[in-house]
Design a protein around this motif. Structure first.
Motif, mmCIF file in Angstrom:
data_model
loop_
_atom_site.group_PDB
_atom_site.id
_atom_site.type_symbol
_atom_site.label_atom_id
_atom_site.label_comp_id
_atom_site.label_asym_id
_atom_site.label_seq_id
_atom_site.Cartn_x
_atom_site.Cartn_y
_atom_site.Cartn_z
ATOM 1 N N TYR A 1 47.172 8.256 91.878
ATOM 2 C CA TYR A 1 45.953 9.275 92.043
ATOM 3 C C TYR A 1 44.871 8.488 92.399
ATOM 4 O O TYR A 1 44.503 7.326 92.051
ATOM 5 N N GLY A 2 44.485 9.114 93.644
ATOM 6 C CA GLY A 2 43.456 8.396 94.275
ATOM 7 C C GLY A 2 42.881 9.414 95.397
ATOM 8 O O GLY A 2 43.424 10.359 95.466
ATOM 9 N N SER B 1 40.439 -3.373 95.898
ATOM 10 C CA SER B 1 41.469 -2.367 95.940
ATOM 11 C C SER B 1 42.883 -3.341 96.192
ATOM 12 O O SER B 1 43.806 -3.058 95.484
ATOM 13 N N ALA B 2 42.983 -4.108 97.116
ATOM 14 C CA ALA B 2 44.186 -4.759 97.358
ATOM 15 C C ALA B 2 44.687 -5.856 96.182
ATOM 16 O O ALA B 2 45.820 -5.764 95.766
ATOM 17 N N ILE B 3 43.737 -6.420 95.591
ATOM 18 C CA ILE B 3 43.959 -7.181 94.454
ATOM 19 C C ILE B 3 44.556 -6.568 93.308
ATOM 20 O O ILE B 3 45.507 -6.679 92.609
ATOM 21 N N SER B 4 43.940 -5.513 92.850
ATOM 22 C CA SER B 4 44.043 -4.624 91.700
ATOM 23 C C SER B 4 45.470 -4.066 91.768
ATOM 24 O O SER B 4 46.348 -3.977 91.153
ATOM 25 N N THR B 5 45.845 -3.458 93.073
ATOM 26 C CA THR B 5 47.038 -2.968 93.299
ATOM 27 C C THR B 5 48.068 -3.933 93.444
ATOM 28 O O THR B 5 49.088 -3.746 92.890
ATOM 29 N N SER B 6 47.954 -4.839 94.111
ATOM 30 C CA SER B 6 48.943 -6.072 94.054
ATOM 31 C C SER B 6 49.244 -6.696 92.739
ATOM 32 O O SER B 6 50.511 -7.151 92.366
ATOM 33 N N GLY C 1 45.127 4.648 95.800
ATOM 34 C CA GLY C 1 45.224 5.109 94.482
ATOM 35 C C GLY C 1 44.656 4.034 93.602
ATOM 36 O O GLY C 1 44.754 2.896 93.977
ATOM 37 N N VAL C 2 44.163 4.544 92.530
ATOM 38 C CA VAL C 2 43.536 3.910 91.466
ATOM 39 C C VAL C 2 44.121 4.131 89.953
ATOM 40 O O VAL C 2 43.583 3.431 89.154
ATOM 41 N N VAL C 3 44.796 5.076 89.843
ATOM 42 C CA VAL C 3 45.514 5.276 88.602
ATOM 43 C C VAL C 3 47.117 5.335 89.086
ATOM 44 O O VAL C 3 47.485 6.137 89.842
ATOM 45 N N TYR C 4 47.868 4.371 88.366
ATOM 46 C CA TYR C 4 49.068 4.368 88.672
ATOM 47 C C TYR C 4 49.931 4.768 87.449
ATOM 48 O O TYR C 4 49.809 4.427 86.257
ATOM 49 N N ASP C 5 50.828 5.746 87.415
ATOM 50 C CA ASP C 5 51.532 6.316 86.537
ATOM 51 C C ASP C 5 50.649 6.668 85.448
ATOM 52 O O ASP C 5 50.937 6.441 84.188
ATOM 53 N N GLY C 6 49.445 7.251 85.538
ATOM 54 C CA GLY C 6 48.646 7.643 84.618
ATOM 55 C C GLY C 6 47.741 6.747 84.034
ATOM 56 O O GLY C 6 46.645 6.789 83.092
ATOM 57 N N VAL C 7 47.931 5.428 84.304
ATOM 58 C CA VAL C 7 47.242 4.286 83.848
ATOM 59 C C VAL C 7 46.138 3.578 84.896
ATOM 60 O O VAL C 7 46.492 3.314 86.182
ATOM 61 N N PRO C 8 44.972 3.480 84.526
ATOM 62 C CA PRO C 8 43.948 3.010 85.679
ATOM 63 C C PRO C 8 44.348 1.538 85.935
ATOM 64 O O PRO C 8 44.803 0.832 85.187
ATOM 65 N N LEU C 9 43.907 1.068 87.318
ATOM 66 C CA LEU C 9 44.280 -0.031 87.701
ATOM 67 C C LEU C 9 43.081 -0.925 86.872
ATOM 68 O O LEU C 9 42.043 -0.504 86.496
ATOM 69 N N ASP C 10 43.318 -2.273 86.990
ATOM 70 C CA ASP C 10 42.361 -3.089 86.424
ATOM 71 C C ASP C 10 41.266 -2.967 87.236
ATOM 72 O O ASP C 10 40.933 -3.016 88.222
ATOM 73 N N GLY C 11 40.074 -2.947 86.266
ATOM 74 C CA GLY C 11 38.703 -2.719 86.641
ATOM 75 C C GLY C 11 38.266 -1.384 87.118
ATOM 76 O O GLY C 11 37.144 -1.149 87.587
#
Length: 358
Positions: A182-183, A84-89, A190-200
């Motif tokens: 969204y999460g 989560s930390a790496i994908s978000t960052s 959150g795992v979806v940012y501005d409607g786009v899923p994070l990497d992975g």
């Protein structure tokens, strides 16, 4: 034996130090809201099974903060926290040498706690406040902050490079440096940012419109041993949504929140966002009431800015007709002193139904 260590501490350096010490000892942490009464703390400790060991690799047990029902203990592993930390960052282009995080949301909930954990994982400078204070947030001097909509409305967000917005439905318009997310607790933030899923992260919407999520940051299981994911690792969220023409995910709301009035689907969050723009509305919640003719009628519970000058129903209805459609316009307005909310700003609709039923 790996223990589950309760942290019943206010937000600040002592909380961060205690979290790190527990991890260094191989234990998992249960963050607890220091405002809870002794009796509530005892019940929470029992329901989170603090006397039972945790599995190797478990990092956190976070009590859910949903709008209904008893809390469940969400078990997040170190691997999930790191993912989560790496994908978000990565999505936010965080540079640990120049960026800094402000944590000012409750640390007993994943929205606030994940700010702390992603800073620890990535080695990014961290400032932790004991709750939200608008003036203190403005003076924090960090480049990054995570907020909920009610907090965003009380500050000038321009000093921050990025404001991560989660917890409850976003306003209809947000500043350019605000990222809507969204999460849920089960996804570690959150795992979806501005409607786009994070990497992975993978997202699918089933034939009923329910959103399913899959990714390395999802929970291992609940504390009672049950796993809400299916055999292929997909988590049904209980939220309904759809992909827009631009491929972005649009979250409509909880399936249980949907109001069907005269055969039309009305999403409370969408109506609330419109009504909240009225200058005389401090807070608003939209619910469905039984109606013999319409099946359900749309009702707005409004906390007025000035109780001597409440917003007129006709004006509120006109706003909704213009921006959504006539079927979504509230048929009644009920003036209330306050709305029951979770610590992250989610409206407790079940409590509203109990307290304001007709």
């Amino acid at each position: 034996m790996r223990r589950l260590v309760p942290l019943h501490l206010p937000g600040g350096p002592d909380f961060v130090d205690a979290l790190q010490r527990a991890w260094d000892d191989g234990d998992a942490v249960l963050p607890m809201d220091p405002r809870l009464s002794h009796s509530v703390v005892e019940r929470l400790l029992a329901s989170m099974r603090v006397d039972e060991p945790v599995e190797d690799g478990d990092a956190l047990v976070v009590a859910t903060s949903g709008s209904t029902g008893d809390p469940k203990g969400v078990v997040l592993t170190h691997d999930a926290v790191r993912a989560s930390a790496i994908s978000t960052s990565t999505r936010l282009s965080v540079d640990p040498t120049t960026d800094s995080w402000l944590a000012c949301l409750p640390l007993a909930h994943v929205g606030g706690l994940s700010v702390v954990t992603r800073a620890l994982v990535t080695g990014t400078r961290l400032v932790v406040h004991d709750g939200f204070d608008a003036e203190a947030v403005q003076r924090a001097g960090t480049t990054l902050v995570s907020l909920v909509s009610t907090a965003l409305r009380r500050i000038d967000p321009s000093p921050f490079r990025v404001v991560v917005l989660g917890g409850s439905a976003p306003p209809s318009e947000v500043p350019p440096n605000v990222v809507t997310t969204y999460g849920m607790t089960e996804t570690g933030s959150g795992v979806v940012y501005d409607g786009v899923p994070l990497d992975g992260v993978e997202v699918r919407v089933d034939e009923r419109g329910e959103i399913h999520l899959r990714g390395p940051m999802l929970l291992r299981a609940y504390r009672n041993g049950t796993d809400p994911k299916d055999a292929e690792g997909w988590l049904p969220t209980g939220d309904l949504g759809a992909f827009g023409d631009d491929g972005r995910l649009r979250v409509k709301g909880r399936a249980s929140d949907l109001i069907i009035s005269g055969g039309e689907n009305v999403w409370p969050a969408a109506v609330e966002a419109v009504l909240a723009e009225d200058d005389d509305v401090a807070e608003v919640a939209v619910v469905g009431r039984f109606d013999a003719e319409w099946g359900q009628r749309v009702v707005a519970l409004v906390v007025p800015v000035d109780s001597d000058r409440p917003p007129p129903l006709d004006r509120l209805r006109a706003r909704v007709r213009e921006q959504i459609g006539p079927w979504a316009a509230p048929k009644d307005v009920e003036l209330v002193d306050a709305l029951p909310r979770t610590a992250l700003g989610k409206i407790r609709r079940a409590q509203i139904e109990t307290e304001h039923h007709t």
